[in-house]
Motif scaffolding. Structure first.
Motif, PDB file in Angstrom:
ATOM      1  N   GLY A   1      38.198-112.490  38.448  1.00 47.89           N
ATOM      2  CA  GLY A   1      37.949-112.120  37.064  1.00 47.89           C
ATOM      3  C   GLY A   1      37.311-113.246  36.281  1.00 47.89           C
ATOM      4  N   ILE A   2      37.714-114.487  36.562  1.00 46.63           N
ATOM      5  CA  ILE A   2      37.130-115.631  35.845  1.00 46.63           C
ATOM      6  C   ILE A   2      35.690-115.869  36.277  1.00 46.63           C
ATOM      7  N   ILE A   3      35.466-115.842  37.598  1.00 45.27           N
ATOM      8  CA  ILE A   3      34.139-116.210  38.115  1.00 45.27           C
ATOM      9  C   ILE A   3      33.136-115.072  37.945  1.00 45.27           C
ATOM     10  N   PHE A   4      33.529-113.881  38.388  1.00 41.28           N
ATOM     11  CA  PHE A   4      32.583-112.773  38.445  1.00 41.28           C
ATOM     12  C   PHE A   4      32.738-111.776  37.299  1.00 41.28           C
TER      13      PHE A   4
ATOM     14  N   LEU B   1      50.243-117.120  43.175  1.00 48.01           N
ATOM     15  CA  LEU B   1      49.136-117.086  42.211  1.00 48.01           C
ATOM     16  C   LEU B   1      48.179-115.928  42.481  1.00 48.01           C
ATOM     17  N   ASP B   2      48.092-115.509  43.746  1.00 46.15           N
ATOM     18  CA  ASP B   2      47.192-114.413  44.109  1.00 46.15           C
ATOM     19  C   ASP B   2      47.819-113.040  43.893  1.00 46.15           C
ATOM     20  N   THR B   3      49.024-112.993  43.351  1.00 43.89           N
ATOM     21  CA  THR B   3      49.668-111.700  43.099  1.00 43.89           C
ATOM     22  C   THR B   3      48.853-110.900  42.077  1.00 43.89           C
ATOM     23  N   PRO B   4      48.508-109.676  42.406  1.00 43.49           N
ATOM     24  CA  PRO B   4      47.705-108.872  41.451  1.00 43.49           C
ATOM     25  C   PRO B   4      48.422-108.712  40.114  1.00 43.49           C
ATOM     26  N   TYR B   5      47.655-108.847  39.057  1.00 44.00           N
ATOM     27  CA  TYR B   5      48.103-108.633  37.676  1.00 44.00           C
ATOM     28  C   TYR B   5      49.202-109.617  37.262  1.00 44.00           C
TER      29      TYR B   5
ATOM     30  N   ASN C   1      47.071-112.266  34.673  1.00 40.08           N
ATOM     31  CA  ASN C   1      46.476-111.410  33.651  1.00 40.08           C
ATOM     32  C   ASN C   1      46.831-109.970  33.998  1.00 40.08           C
ATOM     33  N   LYS C   2      47.532-109.339  33.120  1.00 40.45           N
ATOM     34  CA  LYS C   2      48.040-108.008  33.433  1.00 40.45           C
ATOM     35  C   LYS C   2      46.943-106.966  33.575  1.00 40.45           C
ATOM     36  N   HIS C   3      45.711-107.309  33.199  1.00 44.38           N
ATOM     37  CA  HIS C   3      44.599-106.372  33.320  1.00 44.38           C
ATOM     38  C   HIS C   3      43.722-106.669  34.535  1.00 44.38           C
ATOM     39  N   TRP C   4      43.968-107.781  35.212  1.00 40.52           N
ATOM     40  CA  TRP C   4      43.122-108.201  36.327  1.00 40.52           C
ATOM     41  C   TRP C   4      43.911-108.162  37.617  1.00 40.52           C
ATOM     42  N   LYS C   5      43.320-107.561  38.623  1.00 43.78           N
ATOM     43  CA  LYS C   5      43.959-107.533  39.944  1.00 43.78           C
ATOM     44  C   LYS C   5      43.844-108.890  40.607  1.00 43.78           C
TER      45      LYS C   5
ATOM     46  N   ILE D   1      59.862-115.038  41.620  1.00 45.79           N
ATOM     47  CA  ILE D   1      58.944-115.688  40.672  1.00 45.79           C
ATOM     48  C   ILE D   1      57.924-114.675  40.164  1.00 45.79           C
ATOM     49  N   ARG D   2      57.452-113.799  41.047  1.00 49.47           N
ATOM     50  CA  ARG D   2      56.506-112.769  40.590  1.00 49.47           C
ATOM     51  C   ARG D   2      57.143-111.889  39.523  1.00 49.47           C
ATOM     52  N   LYS D   3      58.376-111.466  39.782  1.00 49.41           N
ATOM     53  CA  LYS D   3      59.050-110.583  38.823  1.00 49.41           C
ATOM     54  C   LYS D   3      59.340-111.308  37.514  1.00 49.41           C
ATOM     55  N   LEU D   4      59.756-112.560  37.615  1.00 46.87           N
ATOM     56  CA  LEU D   4      60.037-113.311  36.390  1.00 46.87           C
ATOM     57  C   LEU D   4      58.770-113.543  35.581  1.00 46.87           C
ATOM     58  N   ALA D   5      57.659-113.795  36.287  1.00 46.03           N
ATOM     59  CA  ALA D   5      56.401-114.031  35.576  1.00 46.03           C
ATOM     60  C   ALA D   5      55.880-112.759  34.930  1.00 46.03           C
ATOM     61  N   GLN D   6      56.108-111.634  35.589  1.00 41.18           N
ATOM     62  CA  GLN D   6      55.604-110.377  35.054  1.00 41.18           C
ATOM     63  C   GLN D   6      56.545-109.763  34.025  1.00 41.18           C
TER      64      GLN D   6
END
Length: 847
Positions: free
Chosen positions: A532-535, A516-520, A523-527, A76-81
């Protein structure tokens, strides 16, 4: 905006944990800050399906058979990315082909099952069409002719049994589908209460937060009051500590002094008792001697009476006269030495007990400065708290929450309306199967009840024929409805099954959060997407899984969201600058104990005078010799009794009465004077023995005490300053320790109690676990499971119904045979029966 405001709600409720500066802190008195006020949340984010839960478990087991593979996180990570279709030929790339094959391999169970369903949808209507056309051409059992067979009854019974079993299985499937359909409707109707409960908990979450914050701030007063209490009691607290530490160092000397003081007190009391007892004995023996002398004189006068000259009384009077010498005192205390001038008053030791008062007097100015610092801390905390935009944040959140609640309330009737349409559509699907079942059951009932085994196929009864027609009607409706049912089954199976395997199960074991916690990924620019949303800082380690787990455990939202990265209120809890001021002022405390004098020169002189007062020169043996003597030479009671007995020997008269009067007088002297003297001698005996024991080597003991007191005095004069510094440091750490307790309690409360975010986890559980999975997915999966099973068993039901109807319906022609004796050889004889019965037609041979 609403999301950001929600996340910003309790930014003011904590401080960075990493900035704690621990110092030496002895265990101070534990402060009781009470419990942070918190209301109980009503929502129980747990769904118990009841009896239908058994069906849900069966469906889950079936889905496991269809899809036994574990949740494909990496896939799923690979398909999403992976980006498909951005350029021409993306799908032909090797890596994309591999991902596609992996996805197909994971979904192979669903693909095969869906392919079988599609095959069912395509073939069954086509088979039904061909079957109808074939029967219209008098083929495929369409000809109303039945051959006679020896095992016809066995075949009919088997076909009826198989059809009945198939119908029962279809019925069970229909009941499962109907139960799932009704369960979903019931849960949707009851969902409003659960939704309202979640909104209520969110409102409690918002409304209770200010009160909790105020409670934390107000508990500073508990800390301040405890610190002020110790400061107001600096004498008993600090002074007693100094006194205790000095006491530990000079304990042997003080113990010796106190022991000597006790010995002196006992000696003094013994001397006083001896002096009093000697005075009492001297006065008593003189009075007793005088009284006994008077008694002897009066007895002598009585014995000089002429009555004693008589022959009968002469001997008795002589005996009494000779015993008068015994009426005299035996113990003589007139020569015993008096102690009135031996003891002197002992004084001293009081100054050491004045240490707390000295501390109070010498720290009065410093303590007033410390109290001012404590007041300024509380004032700064209150001012800082009021400056926080709490009310604005809460107001904005409450507005969004109210709008959301109104939106849900407005559209919930629409949801119920659409659910009614869904329920009605599913009910119609169930009714299709019910209609087929009705025909099958009526066909079995009529065919079985109306069948007459003695009747020929052309003469079967109306009821039996009706039963056969019902079975064929059921077959016809099966062909008409089965493909429609299977379309619904395939669509709901693919959708509901994948929702269960790709959403519900990974949500339960939290694998979905790991994706969901997979880095990038999102959002490909956010780890870290959530950070990224909150802070606006995706490098902060904030994950969906950690936030959900913390809120599930009802921890504070400040800890769950790591809001210290967005809003740091370290200035509120970082009171190190104030504690430094307090520490500096406490370190300025100077306590002078030089005025403490354990024993002054006058006291030492009194001790020496007391030890040389002659106590050790007392002749205790002389005292003990006199004490061991009896008060009188003869026991006065025995003497009086003997005197009275001898008076009885005399003739009756004045002499006898006079002697008895003297005997009574002697008894009275014994009771009134001898008995008190004996008691005084007993007291004197105890005091003399005690005095003898305590006064031995008194001079040496006094000198040892004076030496010990001098050593203790030197210790106080020379080492007291070091003890004072040490105890002042501990006292300072105790005061600062109260504030550290307060800050630690605030941090713990913020982490676990303040704004406990259980309602947020409940909202997620309600939306995903309850609504999506328990209400919708489980119900939909159970619906297609029952409907699909029923649809699949329509195929054997069709076969058995067609076969069985041949035995129930009235045929147009039948096989008729004659005996071989008649020469017919088994061929038809049309002229005998008058029935159109073409034996040699190809259709009959085909049947």
């Amino acid at each position: 905006m609403a999301v950001e405001l929600c996340l910003l709600l309790l930014l003011f409720c904590g401080s960075t944990i990493s900035e704690v500066q621990p110092i030496y802190k002895p265990p101070p008195g534990t402060l009781d800050f009470g419990f942070v006020p918190a209301k109980t949340y009503d929502t129980g984010a747990y769904h118990e399906p009841g009896a239908i839960g058994i069906l849900f478990k069966i469906v889950h087991a079936f889905l496991y058979l269809v899809q036994p593979n574990t949740f494909p996180q990496d896939l799923i990570r690979k398909l999403a990315q992976q980006q498909f279709g951005n350029t021409q030929g993306d799908y032909q790339k090797p890596e994309n082909v591999v991902l596609t094959l992996q996805a197909i391999y994971y979904e192979i169970g669903f693909i095969v099952s869906a392919a079988l369903g599609l095959l069912f949808i395509l073939l069954l209507p086509l088979v039904g069409l061909c079957f109808c056309m074939c029967r219209c051409c008098d083929n495929c059992g369409g000809e109303m002719h039945q051959r006679q067979k020896k095992n016809a009854d066995c075949q009919r019974s088997c076909f009826a049994t198989f059809l009945f079993v198939a119908s029962l299985i279809i019925s069970v499937g229909v009941l499962c589908a109907y139960a799932a359909n009704q369960h979903l409707t019931n849960q949707v109707r009851g969902a409003k209460k659960l939704v309202n409960s979640n909104f209520k908990d969110l409102k409690i979450f918002l409304n209770d937060t200010p009160a909790q914050i105020d409670y934390l701030v107000n508990q500073y007063n508990t800390t301040k009051d405890k610190a002020l209490s110790d400061l107001n009691n600096v004498g008993p607290v600090l002074g007693s500590r100094v006194q205790e530490q000095l006491g530990k160092e000079v304990r042997p000397a003080l113990d010796a002094a106190l022991t000597m003081a006790g010995a002196i007190r006992e000696t003094k009391e013994a001397l006083e008792n001896v002096s009093v007892s000697v005075e009492v004995l001297q006065e008593g023996t003189e009075r007793l001697h005088a009284n006994l002398t008077d008694v002897k004189m009066h007895l002598s006068n009585t014995l000089s009476d002429s009555a004693c000259s008589a022959a009968q009384a002469a001997s008795t009077c002589n005996i009494i006269r000779n015993s008068l010498a015994q009426l005299n005192i035996n113990a003589n205390f007139s020569g015993v030495r008096s102690f009135n001038n031996i003891f002197q008053t002992l004084k001293g030791y009081a100054a050491f007990n004045d240490t707390p008062d000295l501390v109070v007097n010498q720290t009065r100015n410093i303590l007033s400065d410390i109290k001012s610092v404590l007041e300024s801390i509380g004032s700064n905390i209150t001012t800082f708290t009021r400056a926080l935009p709490v009310q604005k944040i809460l107001a904005d959140l409450m507005v969004h929450l109210t709008q959301s609640e109104a939106y849900v309330q407005d559209y919930f009737p629409l949801v119920e309306q659409y659910d009614f349409y869904r329920w009605l559509g599913c009910l119609i699907l169930c009714c299709m199967l019910v209609l087929i079942l009705v025909f099958y059951y009526l066909g079995l009932l009529c065919g079985t009840c109306g069948y007459d085994k003695h009747a020929s196929p052309t003469t079967r009864g109306c009821i039996s024929n009706t039963g056969g027609n019902f079975l064929m009607a059921g077959v016809g409706f099966s062909f008409l409805f089965s493909w429609v049912l299977m379309i619904v089954v395939v669509l709901t199976f693919v959708t509901g099954g994948n929702v269960e395997k790709l959403v519900c199960e990974p949500f339960e074991d939290k694998n979905l959060f790991k994706v969901l916690d997979t880095p990038y990924l999102l959002n490909k620019h956010w780890k870290n997407y959530l950070a990224g949303i909150i802070f606006k800082n995706p490098n902060v380690n904030l994950t969906f899984e950690k936030v959900y787990s913390d809120c599930k455990e009802n921890k504070g939202i400040y800890t769950s969201l790591h809001l210290e990265y967005l809003f740091n209120i370290n200035e509120l809890l970082n009171i190190s600058m104030y504690t430094e001021d307090v520490a500096l002022k406490i370190e300025h405390i100077q306590i002078n104990l030089s005025k403490i004098i354990l024993l002054d020169e006058i006291g030492k002189e009194n001790l020496l005078n007391f030890s040389s007062s002659g106590i050790d020169g007392i002749d205790f043996s002389a005292y003990l010799t006199e004490i061991n003597k009896s008060v009188t030479k003869v026991d006065l009671l025995s003497f009086a009794n003997d005197l009275e007995a001898r008076a009885d020997q005399l003739p009756k008269g004045a002499l006898e009465n006079a002697l008895k009067g003297h005997a009574n007088n002697i008894r009275m002297i014994h009771n009134q004077q001898v008995v008190p003297l004996e008691q005084a001698m007993s007291t004197l005996n105890q005091s003399i023995r005690l005095l003898k024991r305590t006064s031995s080597e008194l001079m040496v003991k006094v000198k040892n005490v004076i030496s010990a007191v001098n050593a203790a005095q030197d210790l106080i004069n020379n080492n007291a300053s070091q003890v004072i510094v040490q105890e002042t440091k501990k006292y300072m750490d105790t005061i600062i320790g109260y504030f550290e307790q307060y800050t630690e309690w605030v941090k713990e409360s913020i982490s676990m109690e303040v704004a406990a975010c259980k309602p947020i986890a409940n909202v997620i559980d309600t939306a995903v676990d309850i609504f999506l999975c328990s209400y919708i997915a489980d119900s939909v999966n159970t619906f297609w499971f029952g409907l699909g099973g029923s649809s699949m068993f329509l195929i054997p039901a069709i076969i058995f119904a067609v076969k069985l109807s041949k035995y129930y319906r009235r045929m147009d022609t039948e096989d008729v045979y004659d005996d071989t004796e008649n020469g017919n050889n088994g061929y038809h004889k049309e002229h005998l029966y008058g029935i159109h019965n073409p034996v040699f037609t190809s259709s009959v041979e085909q049947w």
